[in-house]
Design a protein around this motif. Structure first.
Motif, PDB file in Angstrom:
ATOM      1  N   PRO A   1     123.858 -14.189  43.469  1.00  0.00           N
ATOM      2  CA  PRO A   1     124.715 -15.345  43.194  1.00  0.00           C
ATOM      3  C   PRO A   1     123.968 -16.640  43.542  1.00  0.00           C
ATOM      4  N   LEU A   2     124.116 -17.658  42.688  1.00  0.00           N
ATOM      5  CA  LEU A   2     123.356 -18.888  42.880  1.00  0.00           C
ATOM      6  C   LEU A   2     123.658 -19.580  44.205  1.00  0.00           C
ATOM      7  N   GLY A   3     124.876 -19.478  44.698  1.00  0.00           N
ATOM      8  CA  GLY A   3     125.204 -20.046  46.002  1.00  0.00           C
ATOM      9  C   GLY A   3     124.391 -19.394  47.113  1.00  0.00           C
ATOM     10  N   GLN A   4     124.265 -18.082  47.065  1.00  0.00           N
ATOM     11  CA  GLN A   4     123.455 -17.369  48.068  1.00  0.00           C
ATOM     12  C   GLN A   4     121.985 -17.715  47.918  1.00  0.00           C
ATOM     13  N   LEU A   5     121.514 -17.809  46.684  1.00  0.00           N
ATOM     14  CA  LEU A   5     120.117 -18.170  46.419  1.00  0.00           C
ATOM     15  C   LEU A   5     119.807 -19.538  47.034  1.00  0.00           C
TER      16      LEU A   5
ATOM     17  N   LEU B   1     127.706 -23.756  39.830  1.00  0.00           N
ATOM     18  CA  LEU B   1     127.980 -22.352  39.519  1.00  0.00           C
ATOM     19  C   LEU B   1     127.663 -21.457  40.725  1.00  0.00           C
ATOM     20  N   PRO B   2     128.380 -21.603  41.825  1.00  0.00           N
ATOM     21  CA  PRO B   2     128.014 -20.875  43.048  1.00  0.00           C
ATOM     22  C   PRO B   2     128.071 -19.350  42.915  1.00  0.00           C
ATOM     23  N   ASN B   3     128.963 -18.839  42.105  1.00  0.00           N
ATOM     24  CA  ASN B   3     129.120 -17.386  41.983  1.00  0.00           C
ATOM     25  C   ASN B   3     128.384 -16.796  40.787  1.00  0.00           C
TER      26      ASN B   3
END
Length: 178
Positions: free
Chosen positions: A148-152, A137-139
């Motif tokens: 966003p989980l990708g950024q995290l 779930l990157p976004n």
């Protein structure tokens, strides 16, 4: 509408057998919609033990978080002979935790009288949790911070690489070995 739930899985005792078996058991008990790649990670806390394999699984279910913990995770841990030792970071056949439950921020009873938070606090602390979840779930925004989980996951990885000079994760497999 069914609940969208992310479960983090980890193993460092017979991990090549136990992690795929845990996913197989999840598939028998609920609708698995996605599985992240598997990563090999160094242990946290108790360092003198084998490396872990970690992954994340996205499921759909009508069960509550408490029911998932007791009926699904409890069954998997029993079937894979999970032994709980005083040190929560001790080696284990399987570790399964509810990381996300829809976009909810809540606490639930795991059946042992202990309250557990969702989202799991480890999602915002450890790359071995954040990276597999972000693969799924990157976004998706973190339910508490909105990040966003990708950024995290990228941020946590960068912090660990700066601190230790190397990546804490190594991709083992894109898919679960058969």
């Amino acid at each position: 509408m069914p609940n969208q739930v992310v479960i983090a899985l980890g193993s460092n005792i017979e991990k090549e057998k136990n992690l795929p078996r845990a996913i197989e058991l999840l598939r028998e008990m609920c609708a698995v919609t996605a599985v992240s790649p598997i990563y090999e990670t160094e242990p946290v806390g108790l360092l003198n033990q084998p490396n872990f394999w970690n992954t994340a699984v996205l499921i759909q279910t009508d069960l509550t978080a408490s029911q998932i913990k007791q009926q699904i995770i409890g069954t998997i841990e029993t079937r894979l002979q999970r032994v709980r030792l005083p040190d929560k970071n001790a080696p284990r056949t399987i570790d399964a935790d509810i990381v996300l439950f829809n976009d909810a921020v809540l606490e639930y009873d795991g059946g042992d009288g202990r309250s557990r938070p969702i989202p799991d606090p480890d999602l915002a602390k450890f790359p071995h949790v954040a990276v597999p979840v972000a693969d799924l779930l990157p976004n998706f925004p973190h339910p508490e911070t909105g990040e966003p989980l990708g950024q995290l996951a990228e941020r946590l990885m960068a912090e660990v690489v700066i601190e230790y000079g190397r990546s804490p994760l190594t991709a083992v497999a894109e898919n679960v070995p058969d």
